[in-house]
Motif scaffolding. Structure first.
Motif, PDB file in Angstrom:
ATOM      1  N   THR A  43     -10.944  26.305 -85.080  1.00 49.89           N
ATOM      2  CA  THR A  43     -12.060  25.367 -85.138  1.00 49.89           C
ATOM      3  C   THR A  43     -13.343  26.167 -85.278  1.00 49.89           C
ATOM      4  O   THR A  43     -13.550  27.145 -84.552  1.00 49.89           O
ATOM      5  CB  THR A  43     -12.123  24.499 -83.866  1.00 49.89           C
ATOM      6  OG1 THR A  43     -10.930  23.711 -83.797  1.00 49.89           O
ATOM      7  CG2 THR A  43     -13.331  23.571 -83.881  1.00 49.89           C
ATOM      8  N   VAL A  44     -14.208  25.759 -86.206  1.00 51.22           N
ATOM      9  CA  VAL A  44     -15.504  26.397 -86.403  1.00 51.22           C
ATOM     10  C   VAL A  44     -16.574  25.346 -86.140  1.00 51.22           C
ATOM     11  O   VAL A  44     -16.684  24.364 -86.861  1.00 51.22           O
ATOM     12  CB  VAL A  44     -15.653  26.974 -87.824  1.00 51.22           C
ATOM     13  CG1 VAL A  44     -17.020  27.629 -87.997  1.00 51.22           C
ATOM     14  CG2 VAL A  44     -14.537  27.969 -88.121  1.00 51.22           C
ATOM     15  N   ASP A  45     -17.345  25.546 -85.063  1.00 49.08           N
ATOM     16  CA  ASP A  45     -18.425  24.634 -84.689  1.00 49.08           C
ATOM     17  C   ASP A  45     -19.706  25.099 -85.367  1.00 49.08           C
ATOM     18  O   ASP A  45     -20.243  26.162 -85.062  1.00 49.08           O
ATOM     19  CB  ASP A  45     -18.586  24.628 -83.165  1.00 49.08           C
ATOM     20  CG  ASP A  45     -19.638  23.642 -82.689  1.00 49.08           C
ATOM     21  OD1 ASP A  45     -20.458  23.176 -83.508  1.00 49.08           O
ATOM     22  OD2 ASP A  45     -19.647  23.352 -81.479  1.00 49.08           O
ATOM     23  N   LEU A  46     -20.177  24.305 -86.312  1.00 47.18           N
ATOM     24  CA  LEU A  46     -21.375  24.629 -87.087  1.00 47.18           C
ATOM     25  C   LEU A  46     -22.568  23.769 -86.675  1.00 47.18           C
ATOM     26  O   LEU A  46     -23.569  23.710 -87.386  1.00 47.18           O
ATOM     27  CB  LEU A  46     -21.084  24.435 -88.582  1.00 47.18           C
ATOM     28  CG  LEU A  46     -19.967  25.332 -89.130  1.00 47.18           C
ATOM     29  CD1 LEU A  46     -19.363  24.732 -90.381  1.00 47.18           C
ATOM     30  CD2 LEU A  46     -20.496  26.715 -89.391  1.00 47.18           C
ATOM     31  N   LEU A  75     -10.602  23.493 -88.816  1.00 48.25           N
ATOM     32  CA  LEU A  75     -11.396  22.318 -88.482  1.00 48.25           C
ATOM     33  C   LEU A  75     -12.861  22.716 -88.425  1.00 48.25           C
ATOM     34  O   LEU A  75     -13.261  23.542 -87.598  1.00 48.25           O
ATOM     35  CB  LEU A  75     -10.956  21.735 -87.140  1.00 48.25           C
ATOM     36  CG  LEU A  75     -11.766  20.529 -86.640  1.00 48.25           C
ATOM     37  CD1 LEU A  75     -11.671  19.361 -87.615  1.00 48.25           C
ATOM     38  CD2 LEU A  75     -11.283  20.120 -85.253  1.00 48.25           C
ATOM     39  N   LEU A  76     -13.651  22.158 -89.319  1.00 48.36           N
ATOM     40  CA  LEU A  76     -15.096  22.383 -89.343  1.00 48.36           C
ATOM     41  C   LEU A  76     -15.745  21.242 -88.582  1.00 48.36           C
ATOM     42  O   LEU A  76     -15.442  20.073 -88.834  1.00 48.36           O
ATOM     43  CB  LEU A  76     -15.603  22.428 -90.786  1.00 48.36           C
ATOM     44  CG  LEU A  76     -14.903  23.435 -91.706  1.00 48.36           C
ATOM     45  CD1 LEU A  76     -15.403  23.291 -93.129  1.00 48.36           C
ATOM     46  CD2 LEU A  76     -15.087  24.853 -91.191  1.00 48.36           C
ATOM     47  N   VAL A  77     -16.651  21.575 -87.661  1.00 51.98           N
ATOM     48  CA  VAL A  77     -17.289  20.575 -86.804  1.00 51.98           C
ATOM     49  C   VAL A  77     -18.796  20.762 -86.870  1.00 51.98           C
ATOM     50  O   VAL A  77     -19.294  21.885 -86.782  1.00 51.98           O
ATOM     51  CB  VAL A  77     -16.822  20.728 -85.330  1.00 51.98           C
ATOM     52  CG1 VAL A  77     -17.476  19.683 -84.454  1.00 51.98           C
ATOM     53  CG2 VAL A  77     -15.317  20.647 -85.227  1.00 51.98           C
ATOM     54  N   ASP A  85     -23.854  19.203 -91.219  1.00 53.99           N
ATOM     55  CA  ASP A  85     -23.181  17.938 -91.534  1.00 53.99           C
ATOM     56  C   ASP A  85     -23.627  17.426 -92.899  1.00 53.99           C
ATOM     57  O   ASP A  85     -22.801  17.069 -93.743  1.00 53.99           O
ATOM     58  CB  ASP A  85     -23.484  16.905 -90.447  1.00 53.99           C
ATOM     59  CG  ASP A  85     -22.995  15.501 -90.791  1.00 53.99           C
ATOM     60  OD1 ASP A  85     -21.880  15.365 -91.332  1.00 53.99           O
ATOM     61  OD2 ASP A  85     -23.737  14.540 -90.510  1.00 53.99           O
ATOM     62  N   VAL A  86     -24.917  17.403 -93.132  1.00 52.95           N
ATOM     63  CA  VAL A  86     -25.457  16.883 -94.395  1.00 52.95           C
ATOM     64  C   VAL A  86     -24.962  17.717 -95.575  1.00 52.95           C
ATOM     65  O   VAL A  86     -24.473  17.178 -96.577  1.00 52.95           O
ATOM     66  CB  VAL A  86     -27.005  16.844 -94.346  1.00 52.95           C
ATOM     67  CG1 VAL A  86     -27.593  16.520 -95.710  1.00 52.95           C
ATOM     68  CG2 VAL A  86     -27.487  15.857 -93.294  1.00 52.95           C
ATOM     69  N   VAL A  87     -25.057  19.039 -95.454  1.00 53.68           N
ATOM     70  CA  VAL A  87     -24.657  19.905 -96.564  1.00 53.68           C
ATOM     71  C   VAL A  87     -23.155  19.830 -96.807  1.00 53.68           C
ATOM     72  O   VAL A  87     -22.711  19.734 -97.959  1.00 53.68           O
ATOM     73  CB  VAL A  87     -25.113  21.362 -96.323  1.00 53.68           C
ATOM     74  CG1 VAL A  87     -24.544  22.297 -97.375  1.00 53.68           C
ATOM     75  CG2 VAL A  87     -26.639  21.441 -96.311  1.00 53.68           C
ATOM     76  N   MET A  88     -22.345  19.856 -95.735  1.00 50.65           N
ATOM     77  CA  MET A  88     -20.897  19.776 -95.928  1.00 50.65           C
ATOM     78  C   MET A  88     -20.485  18.449 -96.553  1.00 50.65           C
ATOM     79  O   MET A  88     -19.568  18.400 -97.376  1.00 50.65           O
ATOM     80  CB  MET A  88     -20.162  20.026 -94.616  1.00 50.65           C
ATOM     81  CG  MET A  88     -20.191  21.484 -94.189  1.00 50.65           C
ATOM     82  SD  MET A  88     -19.088  21.882 -92.812  1.00 50.65           S
ATOM     83  CE  MET A  88     -19.853  20.995 -91.467  1.00 50.65           C
ATOM     84  N   HIS A  95     -14.956  17.554 -92.669  1.00 50.13           N
ATOM     85  CA  HIS A  95     -15.352  18.048 -91.357  1.00 50.13           C
ATOM     86  C   HIS A  95     -15.425  16.898 -90.361  1.00 50.13           C
ATOM     87  O   HIS A  95     -15.456  15.729 -90.736  1.00 50.13           O
ATOM     88  CB  HIS A  95     -16.687  18.783 -91.433  1.00 50.13           C
ATOM     89  CG  HIS A  95     -17.840  17.920 -91.860  1.00 50.13           C
ATOM     90  ND1 HIS A  95     -18.005  17.498 -93.155  1.00 50.13           N
ATOM     91  CD2 HIS A  95     -18.850  17.367 -91.147  1.00 50.13           C
ATOM     92  CE1 HIS A  95     -19.101  16.736 -93.225  1.00 50.13           C
ATOM     93  NE2 HIS A  95     -19.620  16.631 -92.016  1.00 50.13           N
ATOM     94  N   ALA A  96     -15.445  17.262 -89.107  1.00 49.62           N
ATOM     95  CA  ALA A  96     -15.595  16.286 -88.030  1.00 49.62           C
ATOM     96  C   ALA A  96     -17.029  16.327 -87.534  1.00 49.62           C
ATOM     97  O   ALA A  96     -17.691  17.370 -87.623  1.00 49.62           O
ATOM     98  CB  ALA A  96     -14.646  16.605 -86.880  1.00 49.62           C
ATOM     99  N   THR A  97     -17.532  15.195 -87.048  1.00 51.15           N
ATOM    100  CA  THR A  97     -18.865  15.185 -86.461  1.00 51.15           C
ATOM    101  C   THR A  97     -18.732  15.142 -84.951  1.00 51.15           C
ATOM    102  O   THR A  97     -17.939  14.401 -84.403  1.00 51.15           O
ATOM    103  CB  THR A  97     -19.700  14.003 -86.967  1.00 51.15           C
ATOM    104  OG1 THR A  97     -18.969  12.804 -86.766  1.00 51.15           O
ATOM    105  CG2 THR A  97     -20.024  14.154 -88.441  1.00 51.15           C
ATOM    106  N   GLY A  98     -19.488  15.977 -84.291  1.00 52.86           N
ATOM    107  CA  GLY A  98     -19.429  16.156 -82.842  1.00 52.86           C
ATOM    108  C   GLY A  98     -19.362  17.637 -82.575  1.00 52.86           C
ATOM    109  O   GLY A  98     -19.293  18.451 -83.481  1.00 52.86           O
TER     110      GLY A  98
END
Length: 100
Positions: A43-46, A75-77, A85-88, A95-98
């Motif tokens: 998981t990568v939290d961005l 999993l990109l978060v 979030d906007v760019v991905m 990706h997941a939001t949170g």
């Protein structure tokens, strides 16, 4: 330079700061190593990335493809409405939001 925090108890990397042309190589290398070159789910939290530029998006596409080819999960978060979030979303990166 983005700050990258690794948690040894779970396969998670938390990235902060910009992910741009200046930092993309280090970012990609760190995620590749943490994901055992795509053979371990990760998981990568961005959520705290302040800028996700084209070079960072390219790294994420490459890493996503590597994990998909190896049948592991990347999993990109990113928090809803954050820069990442906007760019991905615009770049078509699932990706997941949170926060992870």
């Amino acid at each position: 330079m983005p700050r990258i925090e690794e948690d040894p108890s779970v396969p998670l990397i938390r990235v902060t700061g910009p992910a741009d042309a200046r930092t993309a190589a280090r970012f990609g290398q760190t995620v590749t190593i943490a994901g055992a070159t795509g053979t371990r789910s990760l998981t990568v939290d961005l959520g705290d990335v302040t800028q996700l530029a084209g070079a960072g998006v390219s790294v994420l596409h490459r890493l996503t493809a590597r994990h998909r080819d190896n049948r592991t999960e990347l999993l990109l978060v990113a928090g809803a409405g954050t820069a990442a979030d906007v760019v991905m979303t615009l770049a078509g990166l699932g990706h997941a939001t949170g926060h992870g």
